[in-house]
Write a protein that holds these residues in place. Sequence first.
Motif, short mmCIF file in Angstrom:
data_model
loop_
_atom_site.label_atom_id
_atom_site.label_comp_id
_atom_site.label_asym_id
_atom_site.label_seq_id
_atom_site.Cartn_x
_atom_site.Cartn_y
_atom_site.Cartn_z
N GLY A 223 1.74 -4.87 -0.38
CA GLY A 223 1.55 -4.85 -1.78
C GLY A 223 2.14 -3.88 -2.62
O GLY A 223 1.97 -3.37 -3.68
N ASN A 224 3.12 -3.18 -1.73
CA ASN A 224 3.83 -2.13 -2.41
C ASN A 224 5.33 -2.55 -2.99
O ASN A 224 5.75 -3.54 -2.60
CB ASN A 224 4.29 -1.20 -1.12
N VAL A 225 5.58 -1.67 -4.09
CA VAL A 225 6.86 -1.74 -4.63
C VAL A 225 7.65 -0.59 -4.32
O VAL A 225 7.24 0.54 -4.56
CB VAL A 225 6.86 -2.03 -6.07
N ILE A 226 8.66 -1.16 -3.49
CA ILE A 226 9.67 -0.06 -3.12
C ILE A 226 11.21 -0.32 -3.73
O ILE A 226 11.87 -1.07 -3.38
CB ILE A 226 9.70 0.04 -1.63
N HIS A 227 11.49 0.73 -4.05
CA HIS A 227 12.84 0.48 -4.85
C HIS A 227 13.75 2.03 -4.67
O HIS A 227 13.41 3.01 -4.54
CB HIS A 227 12.98 0.14 -6.18
N SER A 228 15.23 1.64 -4.67
CA SER A 228 16.02 2.68 -4.93
C SER A 228 16.09 3.86 -3.88
O SER A 228 15.89 5.04 -4.34
CB SER A 228 16.15 3.31 -6.31
N CYS A 229 15.97 3.67 -2.44
CA CYS A 229 15.83 4.59 -1.57
C CYS A 229 17.41 4.57 -0.95
O CYS A 229 18.18 3.56 -0.90
CB CYS A 229 15.07 4.10 -0.35
N MET A 230 17.72 5.62 -0.67
CA MET A 230 19.16 5.85 -0.18
C MET A 230 19.14 5.30 1.20
O MET A 230 20.33 4.95 1.66
CB MET A 230 19.24 7.23 -0.12
N SER A 231 18.11 5.63 1.99
CA SER A 231 18.14 4.87 3.53
C SER A 231 17.12 3.66 3.24
O SER A 231 16.86 3.14 2.10
CB SER A 231 17.66 5.97 4.21
N THR A 232 16.81 3.14 4.44
CA THR A 232 16.25 1.75 4.77
C THR A 232 14.94 1.85 3.85
O THR A 232 13.88 2.91 4.03
CB THR A 232 15.98 1.53 6.15
N HIS A 233 14.61 0.80 3.26
CA HIS A 233 13.01 0.86 2.48
C HIS A 233 12.12 0.67 3.13
O HIS A 233 10.80 1.28 3.07
CB HIS A 233 13.38 -0.21 1.38
N ILE A 234 11.87 -0.16 4.08
CA ILE A 234 10.89 -0.07 5.15
C ILE A 234 11.36 -0.22 6.50
O ILE A 234 12.24 -1.18 6.86
CB ILE A 234 9.94 -1.24 5.02
N TYR A 235 11.13 0.74 7.42
CA TYR A 235 11.73 1.14 8.61
C TYR A 235 10.85 1.35 9.56
O TYR A 235 10.19 2.04 9.79
CB TYR A 235 12.67 2.27 8.45
N ILE A 236 10.99 0.09 10.50
CA ILE A 236 9.92 0.29 11.74
C ILE A 236 10.77 0.65 13.08
O ILE A 236 11.89 0.16 13.30
CB ILE A 236 9.57 -1.12 12.09
N GLN A 237 10.37 1.66 13.53
CA GLN A 237 10.88 2.18 14.80
C GLN A 237 10.18 2.84 15.83
O GLN A 237 9.30 3.45 15.66
CB GLN A 237 12.06 3.26 14.47
N ARG A 238 10.03 2.13 17.02
CA ARG A 238 9.13 2.48 18.16
C ARG A 238 7.47 2.23 17.81
O ARG A 238 7.00 3.15 17.79
CB ARG A 238 9.54 3.71 18.70
N ALA A 239 7.38 1.20 17.15
CA ALA A 239 6.09 0.93 16.48
C ALA A 239 5.69 -0.41 16.89
O ALA A 239 6.56 -1.18 16.99
CB ALA A 239 6.00 1.15 14.99
N LYS A 240 4.35 -0.86 17.08
CA LYS A 240 4.20 -2.08 17.50
C LYS A 240 2.86 -2.60 16.95
O LYS A 240 1.68 -1.93 16.31
CB LYS A 240 3.81 -2.20 18.94
N ASP A 241 2.94 -3.97 16.40
CA ASP A 241 1.85 -4.74 15.99
C ASP A 241 1.66 -4.40 14.51
O ASP A 241 0.40 -4.30 14.26
CB ASP A 241 0.41 -4.56 17.09
N ASN A 242 2.44 -4.00 13.90
CA ASN A 242 2.33 -3.79 12.39
C ASN A 242 2.48 -5.09 11.74
O ASN A 242 3.30 -5.96 11.97
CB ASN A 242 3.50 -2.62 12.03
N VAL A 243 1.75 -5.01 10.59
CA VAL A 243 2.10 -6.01 9.72
C VAL A 243 2.71 -5.64 8.25
O VAL A 243 2.11 -4.85 7.61
CB VAL A 243 0.75 -6.86 9.26
#
Length: 306
Positions: A223-243
């Motif tokens: 339910g988030n609104v994410i905009h205008s980030c210089m880098s990745t807007h949602i960035y998953i790294q070495r994380a598990k079982d996330n929704v």
Amino acid sequence: MTTYYVDGKSGNDSNNGSSGSPWKTLAKAKRTIKAGDEVRLRTASYHEQLTIDIANTTWSADTGHKPVLDGGYGPHLMYKSGGLDTMPPPGPNHLPGGQWGNMILVRANGVLVDGLTIQNCAGAGVGMAAVSDVVIRNCRIDFTYLNNMHVTGGPGWGERIIFENNVLTRGSVRKLVPGVGTWGGAIAIGKARDCIVRNNLIGFIWGEGIDPHRGAIRTTVEGNVIHSCMSTHIYIQRAKDNVIRNNIIYHTGMPEFLWRSSQRVSEGIMIADESASSAFPHSSGDQIYNNIVIGMGSLFMVRNNA
């Protein structure tokens, strides 16, 4: 449970902290309260760091009031260099002290922070590590050297932390400091289980938007609104079982928030594990669905950064 009041304009730390006789400083409230108490802040600018180390306490804006925690490291210091927005490193009079510090550091379980404005931070806005059942909601956090909000690693695990209904802007100012090659973002969650990031408005970040990373397990990002980030807007790294679900992601194209070297728009959602570690294996079991991603350099990407 007792409710106390802080008024940075008309209060006095010699008062008893009642509604009609409020304290002046956050430090006085911190020294006085006990588990189960609530502290209500009134309209003023507080040039203070706050460490919350009493469990099951609430720190909130009093009804109709707009308290501001201000670290003094703000956009008035920005200048142009080579046509680009540039910031000096934080100085000795800026808060929090040290770039890894937090304007609000939560070190106790069961804490609620509600309705505060935190701005011009020489570190992060709100931070915590091995705590549980903490809620940060309805806050406005703007212009932070590091992350707007984060859960860091440490010797233990964070559990059931909720970030909801916050407005987070102009995070990771460190990207504008000459010679600093790394960046933060709006929300970073590491070494934590069963956290929720929902209904936040995030924009104009000189780094990443939401970063479930290195030990984030069963995080729900929705339910988030994410905009205008210089880098990745949602960035998953070495994380598990996330929704990751029901988020809206886009870029306004503002040049100040494009990659500086190429002037390209960054990624929408990416899984890209970094920095091999036996403690944090590769991402697995993550679910990504029902998101709207518009006008990004890449809408969705999976890659191995080793």
